[in-house]
Structure formats: structure tokens, C-alpha cells
Scaffold this active site. Structure first.
Site, PDB file in Angstrom:
ATOM      1  CG  HIS A 129       3.403   0.066   4.867  1.00  0.00           C
ATOM      2  ND1 HIS A 129       2.824  -0.750   5.614  1.00  0.00           N
ATOM      3  CD2 HIS A 129       4.632  -0.484   4.578  1.00  0.00           C
ATOM      4  CE1 HIS A 129       3.323  -1.987   6.054  1.00  0.00           C
ATOM      5  NE2 HIS A 129       4.603  -1.708   5.074  1.00  0.00           N
ATOM      6  CD  GLU A 141       0.046   0.757   7.268  1.00  0.00           C
ATOM      7  OE1 GLU A 141       0.469   0.782   6.276  1.00  0.00           O
ATOM      8  OE2 GLU A 141      -0.374  -0.158   7.980  1.00  0.00           O
ATOM      9  CG  ASN A 159      -0.208   0.076   2.479  1.00  0.00           C
ATOM     10  OD1 ASN A 159       0.984   0.076   2.596  1.00  0.00           O
ATOM     11  ND2 ASN A 159      -0.797  -0.075   3.458  1.00  0.00           N
TER      12      ASN A 159
HETATM   13  P1  PGA Z   1       8.376  -6.800   2.434  1.00  0.00           P
HETATM   14  O1  PGA Z   1       7.688  -5.676   3.246  1.00  0.00           O
HETATM   15  O2  PGA Z   1       9.648  -6.477   2.349  1.00  0.00           O
HETATM   16  O3  PGA Z   1       7.915  -8.166   3.267  1.00  0.00           O
HETATM   17  O4  PGA Z   1       7.638  -6.897   1.028  1.00  0.00           O
HETATM   18  C1  PGA Z   1       7.786  -4.331   3.061  1.00  0.00           C
HETATM   19  C2  PGA Z   1       7.185  -3.264   3.919  1.00  0.00           C
HETATM   20  O5  PGA Z   1       5.947  -3.542   4.397  1.00  0.00           O
HETATM   21  O6  PGA Z   1       7.766  -2.554   4.258  1.00  0.00           O
END
Ligand code: PGA
Length: 240
Positions: free
Chosen positions: A138, A143, A136
Site C-alpha cells: 500500500h 490498499e 502489502n
Molecule cells: P512503515 O509503514 O514506514 O511504518 O513501514 C509504511 C507504510 O505502511 O506505508
């Protein structure tokens, strides 16, 4: 924002690790901040390897955690603490005082935020931060809709983050809240590396690059500061 595209994940991780190594070479007592999550795992491996080979010396470096799931600790497989220690800190000869990390098991999250903010006041600004990008957009647990003025804060996790979280855990977890460094602290870092790997990140990477900066897609905000760069592999760059 400068974008560096590596042919594959291992080379992406080498490029990001080299960035961290250069930072520590220039400033041995640098404050380094590396995200948890799947994306940086290869960076941790490359950095551990570099220390073993004598290409970097972390003996004076300070490490700061970016975020944590509230309610989870080191014994919980998939917590940020468990991942970062397992893949990185446990493999380096670090002293406890070199690490500042959110305690997800705290009974007083507000006091925990203040503790980490005080640490940043003492040791900051961050010299180099390596951020992943959530599905998303973030960064850390900042968020969509987040304030630019936040320092450490407690976060109500977005539905996307809650849905994605199951990939980290070996048992079902109810993760509703997190604790995170804020955008004010992250965007004040002297060197910001945003990294993404794999086809599943290609759409959010394209949005990060092409969409005007907005708090609704927090990863776009890194474009508002000149010291940020995007590091992606070919798959994550495929929609650019
Ligand atoms: P991920 O998560 O490296 O497991 O894809 C990225 C994040 O949510 O910042």
C-alpha cells in the site's frame, strides 16, 4: 523507474530529505506531502536539522498529510497526526494555515474527505510527495485492489495493515478503517519519492520493481508515471 540505493538508513534519509529541500528551494511555497509511519522518521529529523542550519526555509511551504487511522487523534500515540507532529511539525516554526491534515476523529469522514479535496483543489497539485511502502504494497492507505480514480476516501483497512498497525500503538487498538489521499491525487504529484528501508521491506521492494503495474500491489503503480523514483537502503534492496 529510477532507483537510488543508499548504503544505510541515515544516508537514505539524507538523500530523500535533499530531494524535498531541492523542491522547496525551487518553489518556496511548494505543497509537500510526507507519509507517516516509521520509514520517514529519519527524513523528518534531517529536514528539521536542515531548517535549523539555515539550509532550507519552510516559512512559505504548505504541508499535506497523506492518511490517518479513523478514530484516532493527536492524543493517541501512534496516530499519523501524533507521529508527524511529534517528529516534524512541532519542531518547525510553522503556522496552522501551512498544514492540512486529516482529522481521524471526525464524525463525518465524507465531509472530511471533501474538505481535504477542496484544499488540494486550491493548493495542488502536490509538488513533492514522500511515500512509504506497506508490507502489502500500500501507498498511503491505498490498499490492494484500490481504484486509480480515487481522490480522498475512506478505506476499509487490509488485514495486513491491521496486523502491522500494532507496532505503532502503545495500547491495543481496533483500527478497521482509515482515511487517505487517493491514487489520482498522489500520482498527479510533480515529484514522487517512494522510500523503503530494512530487510523486511526487501520482498515488497522487489515486487514493486519487478511485478507489472497492478492495483493489487499499489506500489507498482508509481512505475506508470515518469516523475517517480524509488529510494531504498541496501537492506531493502537486497532482493533486487
Ligand atoms: P512503515 O509503514 O514506514 O511504518 O513501514 C509504511 C507504510 O505502511 O506505508
Amino acid at each position: 523507474m529510477k532507483t537510488y540505493i543508499s548504503p544505510n538508513y541515515p544516508q537514505l534519509c539524507q538523500a530523500v530529505a535533499q530531494n524535498v529541500i531541492d523542491c522547496v528551494k525551487t518553489k518556496p511555497d511548494a505543497l509537500i506531502c510526507i507519509a507517516g509511519g516509521d520509514t520517514p522518521l529519519g527524513v523528518f529529523a534531517a529536514l528539521v536539522d536542515a531548517q535549523k542550519q539555515g539550509h532550507v526555509d519552510f516559512s512559505r511551504t504548505q504541508f499535506l498529510g497523506i492518511d490517518e487511522w479513523l478514530g484516532l487523534g493527536k492524543a493517541d500515540k501512534g496516530s499519523c497526526r501524533e507521529m508527524v507532529w511529534h517528529h516534524f511539525f512541532d519542531k518547525l516554526p510553522l503556522r496552522d494555515e501551512q498544514i492540512c491534515f486529516f482529522d481521524g476523529l471526525t464524525s463525518d469522514p465524507k465531509a472530511e474527505c471533501q474538505r481535504v479535496d477542496r484544499y488540494i483543489d486550491r493548493h495542488g497539485p502536490i509538488d513533492c510527495v514522500v511515500l512509504g511502502i506497506g508490507m502489502n504494497g500500500h501507498i498511503g492507505f491505498n490498499e490492494p485492489g484500490v481504484s486509480l480514480e480515487n481522490t480522498c476516501h475512506v478505506v476499509d483497512l487490509d488485514a495486513v495493515t491491521q496486523a502491522v498497525s500494532v507496532k505503532y500503538f502503545d495500547t491495543p487498538r481496533e483500527v478497521k478503517q482509515g482515511i487517505s489521499l487517493g491514487l489520482k491525487t498522489l500520482l498527479a504529484a510533480k515529484n514522487i519519492v517512494v522510500m523503503a528501508s530494512g530487510e523486511k521491506k526487501s520482498a515488497i521492494v522487489a515486487q514493486t520493481v519487478n511485478h507489472p503495474a497492478t492495483v493489487d500491489i499499489p506500489s507498482t503503480l508509481v512505475k506508470t508515471v515518469p516523475q517517480a523514483a524509488l529510494y531504498v537502503d541496501n537492506a531493502a534492496a537486497s532482493a533486487l
